[in-house]
Design an enzyme around this catalytic site. Structure first.
Site, mmCIF file in Angstrom:
data_model
loop_
_atom_site.group_PDB
_atom_site.id
_atom_site.type_symbol
_atom_site.label_atom_id
_atom_site.label_comp_id
_atom_site.label_asym_id
_atom_site.label_seq_id
_atom_site.Cartn_x
_atom_site.Cartn_y
_atom_site.Cartn_z
ATOM 1 C CG ASN A 150 -6.743 -6.497 1.138
ATOM 2 O OD1 ASN A 150 -7.011 -6.753 -0.036
ATOM 3 N ND2 ASN A 150 -6.890 -5.284 1.643
ATOM 4 C CG ASP A 161 2.560 -0.249 -3.741
ATOM 5 O OD1 ASP A 161 1.438 0.026 -4.209
ATOM 6 O OD2 ASP A 161 2.984 -1.426 -3.648
ATOM 7 C CG HIS A 189 0.305 -2.310 4.262
ATOM 8 N ND1 HIS A 189 1.402 -2.760 3.578
ATOM 9 C CD2 HIS A 189 -0.655 -2.187 3.301
ATOM 10 C CE1 HIS A 189 1.119 -2.918 2.312
ATOM 11 N NE2 HIS A 189 -0.134 -2.590 2.119
ATOM 12 N NE ARG A 190 2.504 -0.277 0.073
ATOM 13 C CZ ARG A 190 3.591 -0.960 0.473
ATOM 14 N NH1 ARG A 190 4.428 -0.437 1.356
ATOM 15 N NH2 ARG A 190 3.858 -2.163 -0.006
ATOM 16 C CG ASP A 227 0.388 -9.123 1.387
ATOM 17 O OD1 ASP A 227 -0.575 -9.186 2.186
ATOM 18 O OD2 ASP A 227 0.479 -8.230 0.519
ATOM 19 C CD GLU A 287 -3.019 -2.858 0.195
ATOM 20 O OE1 GLU A 287 -3.303 -2.197 -0.829
ATOM 21 O OE2 GLU A 287 -1.945 -3.478 0.320
ATOM 22 C CE LYS A 306 -2.301 -6.287 1.712
ATOM 23 N NZ LYS A 306 -1.448 -6.193 0.546
ATOM 24 N N GLY A 365 -3.105 -8.942 -2.677
ATOM 25 C CA GLY A 365 -3.412 -8.871 -4.114
ATOM 26 C C GLY A 365 -2.544 -9.813 -4.929
HETATM 27 O O1 LIG Z 1 3.131 -7.015 -8.778
HETATM 28 C C1 LIG Z 1 3.304 -6.592 -7.632
HETATM 29 O O2 LIG Z 1 4.065 -7.162 -6.830
HETATM 30 C C2 LIG Z 1 2.599 -5.365 -7.220
HETATM 31 C C3 LIG Z 1 2.043 -4.523 -8.151
HETATM 32 C C4 LIG Z 1 1.357 -3.261 -7.808
HETATM 33 O O3 LIG Z 1 -0.033 -3.432 -8.006
HETATM 34 P P1 LIG Z 1 -0.799 -2.954 -9.363
HETATM 35 O O4 LIG Z 1 -0.134 -3.571 -10.511
HETATM 36 O O5 LIG Z 1 -2.176 -3.481 -9.113
HETATM 37 O O6 LIG Z 1 -0.713 -1.448 -9.382
HETATM 38 C C5 LIG Z 1 1.611 -2.847 -6.358
HETATM 39 O O7 LIG Z 1 0.696 -1.859 -5.974
HETATM 40 C C6 LIG Z 1 1.520 -4.018 -5.412
HETATM 41 O O8 LIG Z 1 1.783 -3.640 -4.088
HETATM 42 C C7 LIG Z 1 2.520 -5.080 -5.767
HETATM 43 C C1 LIG Z 2 -1.180 -2.537 -3.116
HETATM 44 C C2 LIG Z 2 -0.498 -3.314 -2.290
HETATM 45 O O1 LIG Z 2 -0.648 -4.653 -2.171
HETATM 46 P P1 LIG Z 2 -1.396 -5.770 -3.023
HETATM 47 O O2 LIG Z 2 -2.001 -5.157 -4.241
HETATM 48 O O3 LIG Z 2 -0.334 -6.766 -3.353
HETATM 49 O O4 LIG Z 2 -2.425 -6.332 -2.085
HETATM 50 C C3 LIG Z 2 0.538 -2.737 -1.389
HETATM 51 O O5 LIG Z 2 1.301 -3.517 -0.775
HETATM 52 O O6 LIG Z 2 0.631 -1.516 -1.262
#
Ligand SMILES: O=C(O)C1=C[C@@H](OP(=O)(O)O)[C@@H](O)[C@H](O)C1
Ligand SMILES: C=C(OP(=O)(O)O)C(=O)O
Length: 424
Positions: free
Chosen positions: A92, A311, A382-383, A48, A339, A408, A94
């Protein structure tokens, strides 16, 4: 596939975990928007964060990676983006997808950001709508509200954006980190309730470290005054609280003791409150300024709202297997758009071990019983891999398929889990 050998006896260890993914990727963005050289130490090096760093490099913001000492050196460009036309790929991640989408509205060119198949199913429309209200030209390429996204950068005007709060806090973190570089003040109004609030606290705190103020009016509106500039700085990332949860859980499951060093009492990471859930299940928890310790005990099930720490829900599922009585997890329907559909995945894999589990729209309920041997599907999450491996610490015949997916956020997870056997 990796088979997890049960631990005989209890765990008694002091461990460190990698730096926080969330802080590392935020610091890379704000350092990129600052003018001059910033250093980020104790940074996470994983898929990531590598997607984030390499994207910034491609955009003409040089980032030196010193992986042997967990350090990034960022040569920020003061809010400008040198590249004019670029296609980015973020796997992947986010955070990389959402944060870069917002940041690229500041550029002067055409940018496309894409990811893996699953990323193409993870919604981003609410963020795009928010950015459009601030004057940006951003679209979902296939018009389905998901990546790939196309950004025609022309600078951001600012003003008011009203954005739905129910899907992801990352949209708000993305808007906030970009906001100081807009031409006018930015007001972000949250429509409905904001999920995963603690991540927005982390964003606001991180921005402060880089010299920018955000006014948070009870998570209903956020105000960012224009004319503020990120200052290049040295930023030290604290340990990743989500990564720490697996080691706390190992103490709970084996009735042992684990101290995680590098994260402590003033952490803003919501996931550190996983230890409060363990406490409510019977564990003893001691928190210092730079460490957190969990002592396992006889466990009982809980009924818990995990909306602020989605998470670590899978970690809790693994612990719940060894508790007396049922565990019910509520208010985490956003787990379905991460994920993988994590609620469905948890329930499927518990059932694969013969454990009865009920799926709800917003969570699940587990009725514990001794797990039977199983090969656990991880759905490239990963989780799933990290959590379900914990069950193998106390039951025989638990194997984890595609264990490499931990890269990840935690590339050497299985080595560190293995090290628990001898203490560290
Ligand atoms: O802002 C961040 O760093 C994150 C916010 C969370 O996502 P959501 O806001 O979509 O729940 C979390 O699940 C993700 O792993 C990291
Ligand atoms: C949801 C997760 O990651 P992201 O949304 O940043 O892909 C995570 O790391 O559990």
């Amino acid at each position: 596939m990796i088979e997890i050998k049960p631990i005989t006896g209890t765990v008694d260890a002091i461990v460190t975990v990698p730096g926080s993914k969330s802080y590392t990727n935020r610091a890379l963005i704000t350092a990129a928007l600052a003018d001059g050289e910033s250093t980020i130490t104790n940074a996470l090096f994983s898929d990531d964060t590598k997607y984030m760093a390499s994207s910034l490099n491609v955009l003409g913001i040089p980032i030196e990676e010193q992986q042997d000492v967990n350090k990034f050196i960022v040569h920020g460009k003061g809010g400008t983006i040198p590249a004019r036309q670029t296609n980015l790929f973020v796997g992947n991640a986010g955070t990389a997808m959402r944060f870069l989408t917002a940041m690229l509205t500041l550029g002067n060119g055409v940018y496309e950001i894409d990811g893996v198949t699953r990323m193409r199913q993870r919604p981003i429309q609410d963020l795009l709508d928010g950015l459009r209200q601030l004057g940006a030209d951003v679209i979902s390429k296939h018009n389905d509200g998901c990546p790939p996204v196309i950004i025609r950068g022309k600078g951001l005007n600012g003003g008011l954006a009203v954005v739905k709060g129910d899907l992801s806090s990352q949209y708000f973190s993305a808007l906030l980190m970009t906001a100081p570089c807009a031409k006018k003040d930015v007001i972000i109004e949250v429509k409905g309730n904001l999920v995963s609030k603690r991540y927005v606290d982390m964003t606001v705190a991180l921005m402060r470290e880089f010299g920018v103020n955000v006014e948070n009016n009870d998570y209903k509106t956020f105000f960012v005054k224009s004319g503020q500039h990120y200052k290049a700085t040295h930023y030290e990332v604290e340990g990743d609280a989500s990564a720490a949860s697996y080691f706390f859980a190992a103490a709970a499951i084996t009735g042992g003791k684990v101290r995680v060093v590098g994260i402590g009492s003033d952490s803003l990471q919501g996931d550190i409150h996983f230890v409060d859930v363990l406490k409510s299940m019977g564990c003893k928890v001691v928190i210092g300024s730079n460490w957190v310790e969990v002592l396992g005990n006889s466990l009982h099930g809980v009924d818990v709202d995990m909306g602020d720490m989605p998470d670590v829900v899978q970690t809790l599922a693994a612990v719940a297997v060894f508790a007396h009585g049922k565990t019910r997890v509520r208010n985490v329907k956003t787990m379905r758009i991460k994920e993988t559909d994590r609620i469905a995945a948890v329930v499927n894999e518990l059932r694969r071990m013969g454990i009865s589990a009920v799926e709800y729209e917003d969570g699940f309920e587990i009725e514990p019983s001794p797990p039977r041997p199983a090969q656990i599907e991880t759905y490239d999450d990963h989780r799933m891999a990290m959590s379900f491996a914990l069950i193998g610490l106390r039951s025989t015949g638990i194997s984890i398929k595609n264990p490499e997916c931990v890269s990840k956020t935690f590339p050497d997870y299985f080595q560190r889990l293995e090290a628990l056997r001898g203490g560290l």
